[in-house]
Design a protein around this motif. Structure first.
Motif, mmCIF file in Angstrom:
data_model
loop_
_atom_site.group_PDB
_atom_site.id
_atom_site.type_symbol
_atom_site.label_atom_id
_atom_site.label_comp_id
_atom_site.label_asym_id
_atom_site.label_seq_id
_atom_site.Cartn_x
_atom_site.Cartn_y
_atom_site.Cartn_z
ATOM 1 N N TYR A 253 31.366 54.211 38.666
ATOM 2 C CA TYR A 253 31.670 52.928 39.297
ATOM 3 C C TYR A 253 31.454 52.974 40.808
ATOM 4 O O TYR A 253 31.101 51.956 41.409
ATOM 5 C CB TYR A 253 33.087 52.470 38.941
ATOM 6 N N ALA B 94 33.287 44.096 44.021
ATOM 7 C CA ALA B 94 34.750 44.162 44.090
ATOM 8 C C ALA B 94 35.320 44.825 42.836
ATOM 9 O O ALA B 94 36.217 45.679 42.932
ATOM 10 C CB ALA B 94 35.333 42.758 44.269
ATOM 11 N N VAL B 95 34.812 44.452 41.681
ATOM 12 C CA VAL B 95 35.281 45.059 40.429
ATOM 13 C C VAL B 95 34.963 46.553 40.417
ATOM 14 O O VAL B 95 35.815 47.380 40.071
ATOM 15 C CB VAL B 95 34.662 44.342 39.204
ATOM 16 N N VAL C 88 37.356 48.481 42.766
ATOM 17 C CA VAL C 88 38.696 48.650 42.198
ATOM 18 C C VAL C 88 38.682 49.713 41.099
ATOM 19 O O VAL C 88 39.527 50.617 41.069
ATOM 20 C CB VAL C 88 39.246 47.309 41.661
ATOM 21 N N SER D 126 38.193 53.231 42.605
ATOM 22 C CA SER D 126 39.372 53.756 43.312
ATOM 23 C C SER D 126 40.498 54.131 42.350
ATOM 24 O O SER D 126 41.147 55.160 42.525
ATOM 25 C CB SER D 126 39.857 52.763 44.364
ATOM 26 N N VAL D 127 40.708 53.332 41.321
ATOM 27 C CA VAL D 127 41.785 53.631 40.365
ATOM 28 C C VAL D 127 41.438 54.869 39.531
ATOM 29 O O VAL D 127 42.270 55.766 39.361
ATOM 30 C CB VAL D 127 42.068 52.414 39.459
ATOM 31 N N GLY E 127 42.824 52.465 34.801
ATOM 32 C CA GLY E 127 41.399 52.399 35.101
ATOM 33 C C GLY E 127 40.534 52.286 33.864
ATOM 34 O O GLY E 127 39.595 51.489 33.820
#
Length: 146
Positions: free
Chosen positions: A24, A50-51, A54, A57-58, A80
């Protein structure tokens, strides 16, 4: 070297989360390149970026924290991988209803794009979710599974 079932399960979940997070993160970089090169497609590319940000990072934080036996690492892996599944299924439904376009440059775009997305995302996400949500992984981070 970890020889316990709890440790092996947690480390496998963490490894899958890290790989997914890197995937990602690469998608995020490609989305930023798309934003720069094709400003007319900014809305779609921006949302996709943006998706991806996120999810990266998760998953990355979960993959780093889980081997350290931190409960937030397990939560990051579960959240995640669940979010990755939901994002892929949402994209597939939007493409099937015509609200989003899957353009691979030929006939059967939706079928090919949907199968490719499911083949890439579904197996590792389900495996990460199953491993991170399991009782051995919960015991690894010290969460009671009673």
């Amino acid at each position: 070297m970890t020889t316990s079932t709890e440790g092996r399960t947690a480390l496998a979940a963490a490894a899958l989360a890290l790989l997914g997070g890197l995937l990602y993160a690469a998608g995020f970089v490609l989305d930023v390149v798309t934003l720069v090169r094709f400003p007319a497609d900014a809305a779609r590319a921006g949302l996709h970026a943006a998706v991806d940000a996120v999810l990266a990072s998760v998953l990355l934080s979960g993959g780093v924290l889980l081997p350290r036996q931190h409960p937030a690492g397990r939560l990051g892996c579960v959240a995640g991988s669940t979010a990755a599944l939901l994002a892929t299924l949402t994209s597939l439904v939007l493409a099937a209803t015509g609200l989003a376009v899957v353009d691979l440059g030929g006939p059967g775009d939706l079928a090919a794009g949907g199968v490719a997305a499911l083949a890439l995302v579904l197996p590792p996400s389900v495996a990460t979710l199953a491993l991170a949500a399991s009782r051995p992984a919960a015991r690894w981070v010290g969460v009671s599974t009673a």
